[in-house]
Write a protein that holds these residues in place. Sequence first.
Motif, PDB file in Angstrom:
ATOM      1  N   GLU A  94      18.366 -14.016 -24.594  1.00  0.00           N
ATOM      2  CA  GLU A  94      17.321 -14.411 -23.982  1.00  0.00           C
ATOM      3  C   GLU A  94      17.890 -15.275 -22.892  1.00  0.00           C
ATOM      4  N   ARG A  95      18.784 -16.298 -22.894  1.00  0.00           N
ATOM      5  CA  ARG A  95      19.525 -16.936 -21.794  1.00  0.00           C
ATOM      6  C   ARG A  95      19.912 -16.025 -20.642  1.00  0.00           C
ATOM      7  N   VAL A  96      20.528 -14.711 -21.313  1.00  0.00           N
ATOM      8  CA  VAL A  96      21.342 -13.838 -20.227  1.00  0.00           C
ATOM      9  C   VAL A  96      20.301 -13.053 -19.487  1.00  0.00           C
ATOM     10  N   ASN A  97      19.112 -12.650 -20.244  1.00  0.00           N
ATOM     11  CA  ASN A  97      17.895 -12.058 -19.693  1.00  0.00           C
ATOM     12  C   ASN A  97      17.500 -12.800 -18.642  1.00  0.00           C
ATOM     13  N   ALA A  98      17.099 -13.932 -18.907  1.00  0.00           N
ATOM     14  CA  ALA A  98      16.704 -14.968 -18.020  1.00  0.00           C
ATOM     15  C   ALA A  98      17.385 -15.126 -16.743  1.00  0.00           C
ATOM     16  N   GLN A  99      18.625 -15.135 -16.863  1.00  0.00           N
ATOM     17  CA  GLN A  99      19.595 -15.362 -15.736  1.00  0.00           C
ATOM     18  C   GLN A  99      19.608 -14.096 -14.863  1.00  0.00           C
ATOM     19  N   THR A 100      19.590 -12.619 -15.665  1.00  0.00           N
ATOM     20  CA  THR A 100      19.769 -11.493 -14.956  1.00  0.00           C
ATOM     21  C   THR A 100      18.443 -10.801 -14.627  1.00  0.00           C
ATOM     22  N   GLN A 101      17.121 -11.415 -14.654  1.00  0.00           N
ATOM     23  CA  GLN A 101      15.917 -10.793 -14.731  1.00  0.00           C
ATOM     24  C   GLN A 101      15.728 -10.312 -13.374  1.00  0.00           C
ATOM     25  N   LYS A 102      15.286  -9.119 -13.243  1.00  0.00           N
ATOM     26  CA  LYS A 102      14.932  -8.488 -11.911  1.00  0.00           C
ATOM     27  C   LYS A 102      13.531  -8.535 -11.696  1.00  0.00           C
ATOM     28  N   THR A 103      13.085  -8.992 -10.526  1.00  0.00           N
ATOM     29  CA  THR A 103      11.819  -8.863 -10.174  1.00  0.00           C
ATOM     30  C   THR A 103      11.391  -7.472  -9.620  1.00  0.00           C
ATOM     31  N   THR A 104      10.222  -7.001  -9.953  1.00  0.00           N
ATOM     32  CA  THR A 104       9.962  -5.732  -8.995  1.00  0.00           C
ATOM     33  C   THR A 104       8.711  -6.208  -8.167  1.00  0.00           C
ATOM     34  N   THR A 105       8.713  -5.576  -6.975  1.00  0.00           N
ATOM     35  CA  THR A 105       7.483  -5.538  -6.163  1.00  0.00           C
ATOM     36  C   THR A 105       7.190  -4.265  -5.772  1.00  0.00           C
ATOM     37  N   VAL A 106       5.843  -4.396  -5.463  1.00  0.00           N
ATOM     38  CA  VAL A 106       5.099  -3.289  -5.045  1.00  0.00           C
ATOM     39  C   VAL A 106       4.752  -3.447  -3.771  1.00  0.00           C
ATOM     40  N   LYS A 107       4.937  -2.455  -2.551  1.00  0.00           N
ATOM     41  CA  LYS A 107       4.545  -2.671  -1.369  1.00  0.00           C
ATOM     42  C   LYS A 107       3.590  -1.346  -1.097  1.00  0.00           C
ATOM     43  N   PHE A 108       2.626  -1.829  -0.587  1.00  0.00           N
ATOM     44  CA  PHE A 108       1.616  -0.771  -0.189  1.00  0.00           C
ATOM     45  C   PHE A 108       1.826  -0.559   1.485  1.00  0.00           C
ATOM     46  N   ASP A 109       2.070   0.909   1.764  1.00  0.00           N
ATOM     47  CA  ASP A 109       2.029   1.299   3.184  1.00  0.00           C
ATOM     48  C   ASP A 109       0.745   1.601   3.649  1.00  0.00           C
ATOM     49  N   ARG A 110       0.076   0.842   4.308  1.00  0.00           N
ATOM     50  CA  ARG A 110      -1.244   1.552   4.813  1.00  0.00           C
ATOM     51  C   ARG A 110      -1.152   2.086   6.378  1.00  0.00           C
ATOM     52  N   ARG A 111      -0.300   2.096   6.661  1.00  0.00           N
ATOM     53  CA  ARG A 111      -0.337   2.522   8.080  1.00  0.00           C
ATOM     54  C   ARG A 111      -0.325   4.219   8.402  1.00  0.00           C
ATOM     55  N   ARG A 112      -0.167   4.890   7.272  1.00  0.00           N
ATOM     56  CA  ARG A 112      -0.539   6.250   7.558  1.00  0.00           C
ATOM     57  C   ARG A 112      -2.051   6.623   7.600  1.00  0.00           C
ATOM     58  N   ALA A 113      -2.450   7.324   8.813  1.00  0.00           N
ATOM     59  CA  ALA A 113      -3.672   7.546   9.079  1.00  0.00           C
ATOM     60  C   ALA A 113      -4.437   8.370   8.305  1.00  0.00           C
ATOM     61  N   ALA A 114      -3.478   9.574   7.700  1.00  0.00           N
ATOM     62  CA  ALA A 114      -4.155  10.586   6.890  1.00  0.00           C
ATOM     63  C   ALA A 114      -4.459  10.223   5.674  1.00  0.00           C
ATOM     64  N   LEU A 115      -4.020   8.971   5.282  1.00  0.00           N
ATOM     65  CA  LEU A 115      -4.503   8.507   3.862  1.00  0.00           C
ATOM     66  C   LEU A 115      -5.205   7.230   3.634  1.00  0.00           C
ATOM     67  N   ASP A 116      -5.509   7.114   4.956  1.00  0.00           N
ATOM     68  CA  ASP A 116      -6.672   5.819   5.133  1.00  0.00           C
ATOM     69  C   ASP A 116      -8.103   6.108   4.767  1.00  0.00           C
ATOM     70  N   ASP A 117      -8.609   5.337   3.932  1.00  0.00           N
ATOM     71  CA  ASP A 117     -10.103   5.744   3.776  1.00  0.00           C
ATOM     72  C   ASP A 117     -11.049   5.125   4.720  1.00  0.00           C
ATOM     73  N   ASP A 118     -10.762   4.550   5.608  1.00  0.00           N
ATOM     74  CA  ASP A 118     -11.298   3.667   6.741  1.00  0.00           C
ATOM     75  C   ASP A 118     -11.818   4.562   7.677  1.00  0.00           C
ATOM     76  N   ASP A 119     -11.609   5.820   7.855  1.00  0.00           N
ATOM     77  CA  ASP A 119     -11.603   6.698   8.846  1.00  0.00           C
ATOM     78  C   ASP A 119     -12.753   7.492   8.643  1.00  0.00           C
ATOM     79  N   TYR A 120     -13.305   7.574   7.483  1.00  0.00           N
ATOM     80  CA  TYR A 120     -14.469   8.460   7.096  1.00  0.00           C
ATOM     81  C   TYR A 120     -15.631   8.117   7.503  1.00  0.00           C
TER      82      TYR A 120
END
Length: 120
Positions: A94-120
């Motif tokens: 548990e101590r080793v896990n706490a020291q080496t724990q990886k954090t994951t991040t989710v990044k949304f890329d909203r710059r693509r015009a074809a996938l944007d719902d705001d255009d409709y």
Amino acid sequence: MSDDELQAIRNKRMQELQGMQGQQQKQEMIQQQQQAINGLLNQVLDQQARARLNTIMVAKPEKGKQMESVIVQMATSGQIGSRLSENDLISLVERVNAQTQKTTTVKFDRRRAALDDDDY
């Protein structure tokens, strides 16, 4: 076949044989190191802790090797006074896990015009 060709074949064969001997020596050295590690682990871990470490090695080999190296390092530096129990091993993991724990991040890329719902 000329003498030069025969000599070249002999030299090539000798190099191959020497390469095989080098590989055998490396494998023997790795086996000896693993035996030394196993002997040390058997000295510092009780039966249940050793079984737990083996389970970790099967489930997550990378994590098991990491724990092995941490335990060996602690044992060789004198940080382990007596045999570690299963609970001691769990807290160490548990101590080793706490020291080496990886954090994951989710990044949304909203710059693509074809996938944007705001255009409709």
